[in-house]
Design a protein around this motif. Structure first.
Motif, PDB file in Angstrom:
ATOM      1  N   ALA A  71       0.837  -1.568  -0.098  1.00 27.94           N
ATOM      2  CA  ALA A  71      -0.141  -0.038  -0.078  1.00 27.94           C
ATOM      3  C   ALA A  71       0.974   0.962   0.515  1.00 27.94           C
ATOM      4  O   ALA A  71      -0.119   2.434  -1.113  1.00 27.94           O
ATOM      5  N   GLU A  72       2.099   1.308   0.859  1.00 26.14           N
ATOM      6  CA  GLU A  72       2.469   2.560   1.049  1.00 26.14           C
ATOM      7  C   GLU A  72       3.354   2.999  -0.390  1.00 26.14           C
ATOM      8  O   GLU A  72       4.145   3.968  -1.118  1.00 26.14           O
ATOM      9  N   CYS A  73       3.560   1.889  -1.688  1.00 26.06           N
ATOM     10  CA  CYS A  73       4.407   2.220  -2.972  1.00 26.06           C
ATOM     11  C   CYS A  73       3.356   2.345  -4.269  1.00 26.06           C
ATOM     12  O   CYS A  73       3.678   2.497  -5.145  1.00 26.06           O
ATOM     13  N   ALA A  74       1.678   2.337  -3.670  1.00 27.05           N
ATOM     14  CA  ALA A  74       1.113   2.925  -4.347  1.00 27.05           C
ATOM     15  C   ALA A  74       1.606   3.585  -5.515  1.00 27.05           C
ATOM     16  O   ALA A  74       1.201   3.365  -6.848  1.00 27.05           O
ATOM     17  N   GLU A  75       2.019   4.898  -5.130  1.00 24.62           N
ATOM     18  CA  GLU A  75       2.765   5.856  -5.845  1.00 24.62           C
ATOM     19  C   GLU A  75       4.568   5.532  -6.592  1.00 24.62           C
ATOM     20  O   GLU A  75       4.563   6.076  -7.157  1.00 24.62           O
ATOM     21  N   SER A  76       4.800   4.378  -5.991  1.00 26.74           N
ATOM     22  CA  SER A  76       6.466   4.354  -6.012  1.00 26.74           C
ATOM     23  C   SER A  76       6.827   3.533  -7.854  1.00 26.74           C
ATOM     24  O   SER A  76       6.179   3.154  -8.074  1.00 26.74           O
ATOM     25  N   SER A  77       8.187   3.823  -7.199  1.00 26.97           N
ATOM     26  CA  SER A  77       8.095   3.260  -8.867  1.00 26.97           C
ATOM     27  C   SER A  77       8.572   1.319  -8.268  1.00 26.97           C
ATOM     28  O   SER A  77       8.520   0.937  -7.898  1.00 26.97           O
ATOM     29  N   LEU A  78       8.779   1.049  -9.925  1.00 26.85           N
ATOM     30  CA  LEU A  78       8.644  -0.975  -9.846  1.00 26.85           C
ATOM     31  C   LEU A  78       9.553  -1.506  -8.469  1.00 26.85           C
ATOM     32  O   LEU A  78       9.782  -2.363  -7.904  1.00 26.85           O
ATOM     33  N   GLU A  79      10.566  -0.704  -8.965  1.00 31.98           N
ATOM     34  CA  GLU A  79      11.713  -0.808  -8.465  1.00 31.98           C
ATOM     35  C   GLU A  79      11.778  -0.728  -6.775  1.00 31.98           C
ATOM     36  O   GLU A  79      11.951  -2.114  -6.305  1.00 31.98           O
ATOM     37  N   GLU A  80      11.327   0.261  -5.858  1.00 31.32           N
ATOM     38  CA  GLU A  80      11.195   0.368  -4.779  1.00 31.32           C
ATOM     39  C   GLU A  80       9.469  -0.592  -4.436  1.00 31.32           C
ATOM     40  O   GLU A  80      10.300  -1.053  -3.146  1.00 31.32           O
ATOM     41  N   LEU A  81       9.434  -0.942  -5.456  1.00 27.06           N
ATOM     42  CA  LEU A  81       7.695  -1.666  -4.647  1.00 27.06           C
ATOM     43  C   LEU A  81       8.288  -2.949  -4.722  1.00 27.06           C
ATOM     44  O   LEU A  81       7.784  -4.063  -3.428  1.00 27.06           O
ATOM     45  N   VAL A  82       9.359  -3.000  -5.864  1.00 28.29           N
ATOM     46  CA  VAL A  82      10.015  -4.759  -5.212  1.00 28.29           C
ATOM     47  C   VAL A  82      11.378  -5.344  -3.986  1.00 28.29           C
ATOM     48  O   VAL A  82      10.775  -5.638  -3.371  1.00 28.29           O
TER      49      VAL A  82
END
Lengths: 206, 206, 206, 206
Positions: free
Chosen positions: C90-101
């Motif tokens: 949820a915290e990475c809803a706006e983040s890059s794919l790299e940040e998500l992974v």
DNA sequence: CATGAATGAGTGTTCATTCAT
DNA sequence: AATGAATGAACACTCATTCAT
């Protein structure tokens, strides 16, 4: 009453006599070894076979079942004690009462000397229903009685000989056993033997 | 929440302990019953439970294992003999040596009278490693020794008291046992007791 | 299909909510303690009760049987991992794919960090038939899929999203688990996390 | 008289060993059967014996206890996977990286293909303390590492080979496992294998 | 509600005994 | 004879579960 009361039964292992006796002894020795190591519960037929270097099948060639093996164990021990006591008694045919009693005590000590714990373990751990114990008792009673008879004149009280023998035999057995395996430190074997003999003689003289 | 946080639990313990003793006794009695019926080998934990009318689980609530049950069996018996002998001894504090010895023989006879074969079976079939046997022996030796001490003056020979006690205790035990369970027919209990006492007294007087 | 699919069942312990939850947790903690001490086989209901300071009866007030307790054990653990991963996602809803992974790998590490062996033990020793594992997998798959969807445009190959999610989720789980508990010495946690992320990103970019 | 005194005994051992392996396998198969039927808790030594058509005594002739049987169960499975993977790897000694990775995935699929649930059950239900799992992991790591080494030049980043191997091995295991037993419907085995290979290759290329 | 004594089916394991070789 | 693999009844003991208090 017992299973060796008649001749046919004795034939069980006649042919290979010598070898058979060696094998049987090896198995009984193995049983004793196990008994000392871990008590009666650690004696199993398979372990006896392994320890004796024999196959389990061979154990059953010589003993119909475990019980018979236990009985043989007791019998072998009893036979030893019996032999020693009878020999000592026979040697004292002409001796004084004092020498006779000392010979008995000496005999008990000798019987237990080479393996003090065995008698204890055999008595207290190995079930001996139907071992030749009773028969042995009677034979020994007869032997003792005969040895005591010539000295009956020196007994102060006029107790009958069977009663005298009964008390005497029980004292010999109990004291003979106790002085080997339960003697308190501080009491030497020599003194214990002397004291035991004195106790029996005091009774017989009374 | 912990199991000893409140009084009710302590109050409940009391009746529980009484009940527990009854249950424990039932189990020991069951073991004795089985022992008499089929020897030590027929004592199994499941059979004890069945005979005592409890579940096998309950047996293990009171005894951690079969061995502990055997030990308890010995202990209960030993405690009985011990109690009888100590009581008899105490009653003879002011009595003559003759009365004391008679009391001991009488005590042994009493101890075995109600169940003559039990002692024999317990001794010869039930393994008694680590039962309180040794401790009991020492206590009894001490008791006997103390009872004998006042009479030491009347002993003819100057044997030390521990040796006297050792021989005496073994005679009491052996003769007390023998006269109950191995006495030959033709010898009455009364006469066997009298003869046993005389034997011990003859020794002590010597 | 599961037993908490409808509201009535949730009422099972509603009233005393707070106390109940404490007790239940105490019991689950006790189970974990026992699991770590002696493996799954040392978890017994009686031991759980004793360790948790509760009576065995109380255990059965909250769990119909041992199986349910095991299921609850798994569920509690799964819920934790689930919560962490969903929060990170949820915290990475706006983040890059790299940040998500990276957030996922970080989440897995976090989930296992406080009790690295628990997950392993739970997985390998505690039977988890019919624990909420399947349900959890689906929920997580949905969560991952939704998080991956916005980035689908950057994937070189036109693989369908479910397949992508399947591979990705398995990599996250496997690598997340391995880097905490099977990482070879010589490889730092930080580098292991970085390398794991790179592996997943390499796949997603492909 | 001793059991290794003559040659015949050694000759007899040979057929015995072949028979023994058959018996052992029958028992392990029985364990697997029970495992599938009712989970690990339904594997009991007596049931294994009954299912394998041997006596319970025979089970204990080959395994000292239940634990050893479990270990053998794991070992047999591990040996199979190990053999397959090593064979596949050996066959790819001269092949491209792509072929190597495909061979691994293919190998995992093959290993689980004939009994997909077994691996899962073994992993999740049968305790595997002290089974040769660790040893197996190391051997496989070494095997993978050696196979990867020739291709290290084609990896874009200069990560050390052990780390590469660690990540790769975990991916092979996890994806190989997942694609057989957790693959969502809608994803064919062929496509799952292809996608898994691509994931691993993407990582290795990175 | 909580307790914990009681239950007993069932477990892992042993061991006396058999019998084909 | 001698062997020892195989047998399986029986054992000591555990533990999930119940229920009277």
């Amino acid at each position: 009453m017992k299973q060796n009361a008649s001749k046919p039964l004795l034939r069980r292992r006649k042919p290979t006599q010598a070898r058979a006796q060696i094998t049987v002894d090896a198995m009984l020795d193995a049983a004793v070894k196990l008994l000392k190591r871990g008590g009666a519960s650690s004696i199993t037929t398979n372990r006896i076979a392994a320890t004796a270097g024999v196959s389990i099948g061979s154990v059953y060639q010589y003993f119909p079942n475990k019980h018979a093996l236990f009985a043989a164990l007791h019998e072998r021990h009893i036979r030893q004690v019996d032999a020693i006591l009878r020999k000592r008694t026979a040697e004292c045919a002409e001796s004084s009462l004092e020498e006779l009693v000392q010979a008995w005590i000496e005999g008990m000590a000798e019987a237990h000397a080479k393996d003090p714990e065995l008698a204890e373990l055999l008595q207290s751990e190995v079930p001996h229903r139907a071992a030749g114990t009773a028969e042995f008792s009677i034979r020994l009673h007869t032997c003792f009685r005969a040895a005591l008879a010539p000295h009956a004149g020196s007994f102060r009280r006029k107790t009958d000989l069977d009663t005298r023998t009964f008390i005497t035999a029980n004292m010999v057995e109990a004291l003979g056993h106790a002085l080997v395996s339960r003697r308190p430190r501080g009491l030497s074997l020599t003194r214990a033997k002397a004291e035991s003999s004195k106790a029996i003689l005091a009774y017989l003289a009374s």
